[in-house]
Scaffold this active site. Sequence first.
Site, PDB file in Angstrom:
ATOM      1  N   HIS A   1      -1.480 -12.456  39.106  1.00  0.00           N
ATOM      2  CA  HIS A   1      -1.557 -13.523  40.110  1.00  0.00           C
ATOM      3  C   HIS A   1      -0.342 -13.536  41.043  1.00  0.00           C
ATOM      4  O   HIS A   1      -0.298 -14.300  42.001  1.00  0.00           O
ATOM      5  CB  HIS A   1      -1.696 -14.882  39.408  1.00  0.00           C
TER       6      HIS A   1
ATOM      7  N   ASP B   1      -4.950 -12.782  44.641  1.00  0.00           N
ATOM      8  CA  ASP B   1      -5.427 -14.163  44.593  1.00  0.00           C
ATOM      9  C   ASP B   1      -6.862 -14.198  44.055  1.00  0.00           C
ATOM     10  O   ASP B   1      -7.560 -13.184  44.013  1.00  0.00           O
ATOM     11  CB  ASP B   1      -5.303 -14.857  45.955  1.00  0.00           C
TER      12      ASP B   1
END
Length: 267
Positions: free
Chosen positions: A237, A241
């Site tokens: 992350h 995304d």
Amino acid sequence: ARKSGKLVSRSSSQPSALRPPQARAVSPRAETKVPLTHIQSQMLKAMTKSLAIPHFLYSDEINFDPLIRLRSTINKSLNANSPVPRVSFMPFVMKAVSIALDQYPLLNSRLEFDSDNKPALVMRPQHNIGVAMDTPAGLVVPNVKDVSSLSILDIAAELRRLQGLGVEGKLTPADVSGGTITVSNIGNIGGTVVAPVIVVGEVTILGMGRAQKLPRFNENGQVVAETVMNFSWSADHRVVDGATMARMAALVRELLEVPGQMFARMK
Ligand code: CAO
């Protein structure tokens, strides 16, 4: 059909190569300290690093019926003179991932920090797809190199070679290094969902659960039997995304649910 029946039934006669070593061990009568195996020591180091990656999990359900039909047709056309006597679902999944990576190359990248701790992404031209394999000695992750240049049968033949070497404990450093993304299929052993752990040096991993025949609504609102499989993706992350992951996962799903689309995009 027997094949598709086997795909969704719990296997009571698991090949011994798929049984973890612990299943054959005898329980001790008192607490006993044992050293880690070579593979456990490697897992300890690698997984400790992997779990330091801030990741998220994204899950989706794939209708496998079209692929089951296609695989059955292909397998009927194979014989002892073919590159492989049969293909499993893995080569199709790996090819779909590779085709989708052409559109989402970020997911094939590596995050690197220079000596000043400045981060950069290394974009990689080849799709070297790692495959988590359960062997008598434990978990190994060899990779199939340059999947975008291989046919389904080429991928199946390479997987067969790697599986053979994995079972014999003879994988070479070249077989296990250079991976760019990984697929882990736990479904042939059991479990409908797996939260896969990202391999260090990669930003994405796909975990496949067990295919199950379940009631689902078709486009006319009728309940039908569908063979479904959960695909669970973990991604780094820090650089990926959720929206990008969801788009990539949707493309892989589309390619597998409408395999004609996959063949249309094959090079
Ligand atoms: N759901 C249901 N059935 C499945 C399945 C799934 N997700 N995946 C495979 N099967 C079936 C196959 O269809 C095959 O049956 P057929 O005889 O009808 O073809 C049977 O299970 C055996 O498949 P296979 O093992 O020969 O081939 P594969 O290419 O599907 O899998 C491999 C290869 C290496 C991924 C697998 O052997 C393995 O080691 N899996 C475990 C991976 C693992 O440990 N992951 C966890 C990592 S984290 O610790």
